[in-house]
Motif scaffolding. Structure first.
Motif, mmCIF file in Angstrom:
data_model
loop_
_atom_site.group_PDB
_atom_site.id
_atom_site.type_symbol
_atom_site.label_atom_id
_atom_site.label_comp_id
_atom_site.label_asym_id
_atom_site.label_seq_id
_atom_site.Cartn_x
_atom_site.Cartn_y
_atom_site.Cartn_z
ATOM 1 N N ALA A 103 0.828 -1.216 0.000
ATOM 2 C CA ALA A 103 0.000 0.000 0.000
ATOM 3 C C ALA A 103 0.861 1.265 0.000
ATOM 4 O O ALA A 103 0.679 2.140 -0.848
ATOM 5 N N TYR A 104 1.799 1.356 0.916
ATOM 6 C CA TYR A 104 2.559 2.606 1.076
ATOM 7 C C TYR A 104 3.621 2.766 -0.020
ATOM 8 O O TYR A 104 3.673 3.780 -0.690
ATOM 9 N N GLN A 105 4.490 1.758 -0.166
ATOM 10 C CA GLN A 105 5.573 1.908 -1.136
ATOM 11 C C GLN A 105 5.102 1.565 -2.553
ATOM 12 O O GLN A 105 5.526 2.194 -3.523
ATOM 13 N N GLY A 106 4.213 0.568 -2.671
ATOM 14 C CA GLY A 106 3.760 0.141 -3.998
ATOM 15 C C GLY A 106 2.789 1.133 -4.598
ATOM 16 O O GLY A 106 3.090 1.832 -5.560
ATOM 17 N N ARG A 107 1.616 1.215 -3.987
ATOM 18 C CA ARG A 107 0.563 2.053 -4.569
ATOM 19 C C ARG A 107 0.940 3.543 -4.493
ATOM 20 O O ARG A 107 0.801 4.277 -5.459
ATOM 21 N N LEU A 108 1.427 3.978 -3.347
ATOM 22 C CA LEU A 108 1.657 5.423 -3.179
ATOM 23 C C LEU A 108 3.067 5.845 -3.552
ATOM 24 O O LEU A 108 3.278 6.910 -4.112
#
Ligand code: T5A
Length: 228
Positions: free
Chosen positions: A113-118
């Motif tokens: 969520a944090y490093q991948g998507r954002l």
């Protein structure tokens, strides 16, 4: 209070992870679940990411101070991966091997969520790091606490008091809305492992929802006696 000793472990322990945005109540709920499992005489440890082992706690300090952000999203992802590698090898896997349940406050879905998507780190890079750090290890159940962004941010601010927001708490509302969307997508993509729980309610109400998920998806599958 139940004075009986925990059951003798049989087989591998269960691995339950808690995920969600800032202030969604993960730490609160993980403690409540640990209390309920203790009453059910189920041996369990509570741990967290980033951190959870002496080596990983050093990495936690580094990433949450914002040092990793200066290096860029890929390097920051490597720091989380290094912390996870130590945590899995020295804490999570040994506990599971002894039949102890592991309740973990954040795990690899946080990286997605944090490093991948954002952070827009490519899926191929994330997959490669995941293979190295956790191999085949997969949570038996992932509880995703879903809460409106403004409520989560207010809770996080109230808990922080006069303290300084950390690396991710300092991001803007758009970032946090994207985070919520990313977690909802993770839940939709893997419904066998993940359960999305409405966390915008009294803590005890949310705890009841979490307990239903654990009872139905993990305890019931393991041993009917443990659901009492
Ligand atoms: N990260 C982590 C990555 O970017 N990549 C990764 O791979 C990993 C593993 C960790 C940060 O690192 C990032 C994500 C994070 O930004 P952290 O300090 O561990 O940071 O913080 P968080 O995991 O974000 O957790 P928080 O501490 O912000 O919040 P929690 O644990 O979700 O919430 P909790 O339980 O502490 O509750 C917050 C406040 O709300 C109250 C509590 O009493 C507390 O004051 N509260 C409620 N109030 C009303 N109603 C309820 N139902 C409530 N539940 C809790």
């Amino acid at each position: 209070m139940n004075q009986q000793a925990p059951r003798r472990p049989s087989g591998r322990g269960k691995f339950i992870t808690f995920e969600g945005g800032e202030g969604s109540g993960k730490s609160t709920q993980i403690k409540k679940l640990a209390g309920r499992l203790a009453k059910a005489r189920q041996r369990a440890i509570v741990t967290r990411e980033p951190g959870g082992s002496p080596g990983a706690e050093i990495m936690r300090h580094l990433v949450l101070s914002g040092m990793g952000k200066l290096l860029g999203p890929e390097a920051e992802t490597l720091l989380f991966a290094a912390a996870r590698d130590d945590h899995v090898r020295t804490v999570i896997q040994p506990a599971l091997n002894q039949g102890t349940w592991v309740l973990c406050d954040r795990f690899s879905d946080s990286t997605r969520a944090y490093q991948g998507r954002l952070g827009q780190v490519e899926p191929g890079v994330l997959n490669a790091m995941q293979r190295v750090t956790i191999g085949d290890l997969k949570p038996d159940l992932t509880i995703i606490l879903d809460i409106p962004v403004d409520v989560g941010m207010q809770r996080a601010a109230a808990r922080r008091g006069s303290g300084v927001p950390d690396r991710f708490e300092s991001e803007d509302l758009q970032f946090h809305q994207g985070l919520r969307d990313a977690y909802r997508q993770i839940a939709a993509d893997d419904p066998r492992r993940c359960v999305l729980i409405d966390a915008n309610a009294e803590a005890d109400t949310v705890a009841d929802r979490v307990w239903v998920a654990v009872r139905e998806r993990v305890l019931a599958a393991k041993s009917p006696a443990a659901t009492a």
